[in-house]
Design an enzyme around this catalytic site. Sequence first.
Site, PDB file in Angstrom:
ATOM      1  N   LEU A 135       0.857  -1.174   0.000  1.00  0.00           N
ATOM      2  CA  LEU A 135       0.000   0.000   0.000  1.00  0.00           C
ATOM      3  C   LEU A 135       0.896   1.228   0.000  1.00  0.00           C
ATOM      4  CD1 LEU A 135      -2.710  -0.909   2.705  1.00  0.00           C
ATOM      5  CD2 LEU A 135      -2.939  -1.051   0.213  1.00  0.00           C
ATOM      6  N   ASP A 136       0.440   2.296  -0.654  1.00  0.00           N
ATOM      7  CA  ASP A 136       1.189   3.545  -0.633  1.00  0.00           C
ATOM      8  C   ASP A 136       1.366   4.037   0.796  1.00  0.00           C
ATOM      9  OD1 ASP A 136       1.238   3.553  -3.393  1.00  0.00           O
ATOM     10  OD2 ASP A 136      -0.466   4.914  -3.594  1.00  0.00           O
ATOM     11  N   VAL A 137       2.420   4.826   1.017  1.00  0.00           N
ATOM     12  CA  VAL A 137       2.652   5.422   2.340  1.00  0.00           C
ATOM     13  C   VAL A 137       1.420   6.202   2.791  1.00  0.00           C
ATOM     14  CG1 VAL A 137       4.031   7.129   3.594  1.00  0.00           C
ATOM     15  CG2 VAL A 137       5.146   5.542   2.031  1.00  0.00           C
ATOM     16  N   THR A 139      -1.721   5.702   2.092  1.00  0.00           N
ATOM     17  CA  THR A 139      -2.962   4.925   2.115  1.00  0.00           C
ATOM     18  C   THR A 139      -2.934   3.954   3.287  1.00  0.00           C
ATOM     19  OG1 THR A 139      -3.197   5.068  -0.290  1.00  0.00           O
ATOM     20  CG2 THR A 139      -4.447   3.350   0.815  1.00  0.00           C
ATOM     21  N   HIS A 232      -0.983   4.627  -7.680  1.00  0.00           N
ATOM     22  CA  HIS A 232      -1.985   5.692  -7.465  1.00  0.00           C
ATOM     23  C   HIS A 232      -3.237   5.493  -8.322  1.00  0.00           C
ATOM     24  CE1 HIS A 232       1.411   8.731  -6.169  1.00  0.00           C
ATOM     25  NE2 HIS A 232       1.338   7.651  -5.389  1.00  0.00           N
TER      26      HIS A 232
END
Length: 305
Positions: A135-137, A139, A232
Site C-alpha cells: 500500500l502507498d505510504v 494509504t 496511485h
Amino acid sequence: MSDTRLLPVPDALIGDRVDAALARMLGMPRAQVAGLVEDGLVLVNGRTALKSTRLSASDLIEVTIPALNEAPPPVIGMDILYDDEDIVVVDKPVGVAAHTGPGWSGPTVLGNLEAAGYRITGYGPPERQGIVHRLDVGTSGAMMVAKSELAYSVMKRAFKERTVTKIYHAVVSGHMDPPIGTIDAPIGRHPSREWRMAVIDGGKRAVTHYDTLELMAGASLLEVHLETGRTHQIRVHTAAMGHPCVGDVFYGADPTAAARLGLERQWLHAVELGFAHPRTGAPTSVRSPYPADLERALDLLRNPV
C-alpha cells in the site's frame, strides 16, 4: 547514501508552508519533514528553508533525505488483523511504508513486525522479504506479509494473477456519473511532472470498478474494486473523472475542503482482502475498520455544521 530530490510546486500546494507541502508530496509524516527542514536539508530556490516558508508557483524545492543508518522508528497503532503460521495481515496506518528503500527513513511494516518478534520469510529481495503486495505510504488499511516460504510463493502468484479480492473505500468530490461503473484508462508517468501519475496514451492498462455506497452534499462514498494495480490507480482514475479523492490536493482536490475536514491525506482506505488461504485453500476474508481521521472526516461530511 543520501537521496536528493528536486521538486516543483504542485498548483494545489501554492501558498502552503514548505513542511506541510513536502509531507504531502513525499508521503512522509509532517514531523519527520519538519526535522529535515530544521537540519537544513530543505532548500527553496537554493536557499535554506524555514518550516514557515510559504511556496509560490515558480519555486523549486530541493530536499536531501539522509541514508538510513539505524532501524526505522516503531509504528504506532499498527494492529494485527489476522495471524497464523503462514501469513500476517496488518492494519497499516497512514505515514508508514511497506519496507525500507531509497529516500525513506520512516517507519515500515516489515521493521515493526520484526521488532515485535514476527518471523518473516527470507524469500524476496533483501529489503522487502515477505512482501507480497504493498500500500502507498499515504494509504491506510489491510496489508498482507508472508511468514512462510509457501505463503510467499502462493500469495505472490495470487496477487500477480489478480485472484485476490482487494476492496477499497474512497470518498470523492461530487457525485460519480454513472453512480456504478468501470474506468478503463491507461496510466503512466505524467509527461511533464514525473512525480505524478496520469491517464496518458501509451500508459499501462488500468481498470477500476466502482459502486456508489452513499451520497452526501458535495461528496460520495465509493466501494472500489481493482482489476489492475497501477501506482496511485484509484486517485488518478477518480481525478481523471473530475472527482478526486477528498483531501487529495496532489491530484486536484480542494485544499480548503481538506482543511475543513482536518484531512492531511486522501480519503482512501483498503477495507478488505479476500483470498484462498495459501496452505489450506479455504476462502479467507480480512477487513480493516476506518481509522480515526477518515471516520471523523466522513462524519463531518454526513453532518455538516
